[in-house]
Design a protein around this motif. Structure first.
Motif, PDB file in Angstrom:
ATOM      1  N   HIS A  50      26.559  41.622  47.838  1.00  0.00           N
ATOM      2  CA  HIS A  50      26.762  40.895  46.578  1.00  0.00           C
ATOM      3  C   HIS A  50      25.417  40.643  45.901  1.00  0.00           C
ATOM      4  CE1 HIS A  50      28.200  38.024  43.678  1.00  0.00           C
ATOM      5  NE2 HIS A  50      27.351  37.120  44.143  1.00  0.00           N
ATOM      6  N   TRP A  54      24.030  42.075  42.419  1.00  0.00           N
ATOM      7  CA  TRP A  54      23.844  41.040  41.399  1.00  0.00           C
ATOM      8  C   TRP A  54      22.448  41.087  40.783  1.00  0.00           C
ATOM      9  CZ3 TRP A  54      27.844  38.407  39.583  1.00  0.00           C
ATOM     10  CH2 TRP A  54      27.620  37.278  38.826  1.00  0.00           C
ATOM     11  N   THR A  62      28.336  39.398  32.105  1.00  0.00           N
ATOM     12  CA  THR A  62      28.837  38.833  33.364  1.00  0.00           C
ATOM     13  C   THR A  62      29.996  39.641  33.938  1.00  0.00           C
ATOM     14  OG1 THR A  62      28.172  36.653  32.599  1.00  0.00           O
ATOM     15  CG2 THR A  62      29.697  36.732  34.444  1.00  0.00           C
ATOM     16  N   ARG A  65      28.649  42.551  35.787  1.00  0.00           N
ATOM     17  CA  ARG A  65      27.992  42.115  37.030  1.00  0.00           C
ATOM     18  C   ARG A  65      29.020  41.854  38.116  1.00  0.00           C
ATOM     19  NH1 ARG A  65      23.962  37.311  35.980  1.00  0.00           N
ATOM     20  NH2 ARG A  65      23.167  37.953  37.997  1.00  0.00           N
ATOM     21  N   SER A  69      29.487  44.134  41.582  1.00  0.00           N
ATOM     22  CA  SER A  69      29.413  43.475  42.882  1.00  0.00           C
ATOM     23  C   SER A  69      30.700  43.690  43.678  1.00  0.00           C
ATOM     24  CB  SER A  69      29.157  41.987  42.691  1.00  0.00           C
ATOM     25  OG  SER A  69      29.181  41.322  43.917  1.00  0.00           O
TER      26      SER A  69
END
Length: 116
Positions: A50, A54, A62, A65, A69
């Protein structure tokens, strides 16, 4: 953590169904060594992955992202679970006491399109 438990449960179920490698010492090792090892190990692996997904995507939106992940963590943990089932869940060449499995100890309920 759930991926580690799922991988462990898959391997344990295959061994229990085929009754291969399920002597008392093997069961003890499966319950008290491999289960905690997998739950903690897969959890730490997910945390590291993660972070690895990230950090490079710090300036992107976002949603991207989160998707990056999630894809990296899910793909890697799925591959690790499959690899663990293939190497430890199916004990190739070990005598199957139940008689329900072939000599490869791959249970009949395992899908044929996924190599084991």
């Amino acid at each position: 953590m759930f991926a580690g438990y799922g991988a462990w449960l898959l391997a344990f179920s295959a061994r229990a169904y085929c009754d291969a490698g399920m002597e008392a010492g093997d069961r003890f090792g499966f319950w008290y060594v491999e289960l905690p090892e997998h739950v903690v190990g897969y959890g730490l692996c997910a945390l590291v992955l993660h972070g690895a997904a990230w950090l490079p995507t710090f300036r992107v939106p976002t949603a991207l992202r989160v998707c990056a992940s999630m894809v990296l963590v899910t793909t890697t943990l799925t591959f690790l679970a499959w690899w663990y089932f293939r190497t430890e869940g199916t004990l190739d060449g070990t005598f199957s006491d139940s008689g329900l499995c072939p000599p490869s100890n791959v249970p009949p309920w395992w899908p044929g399109w996924i190599p084991a």
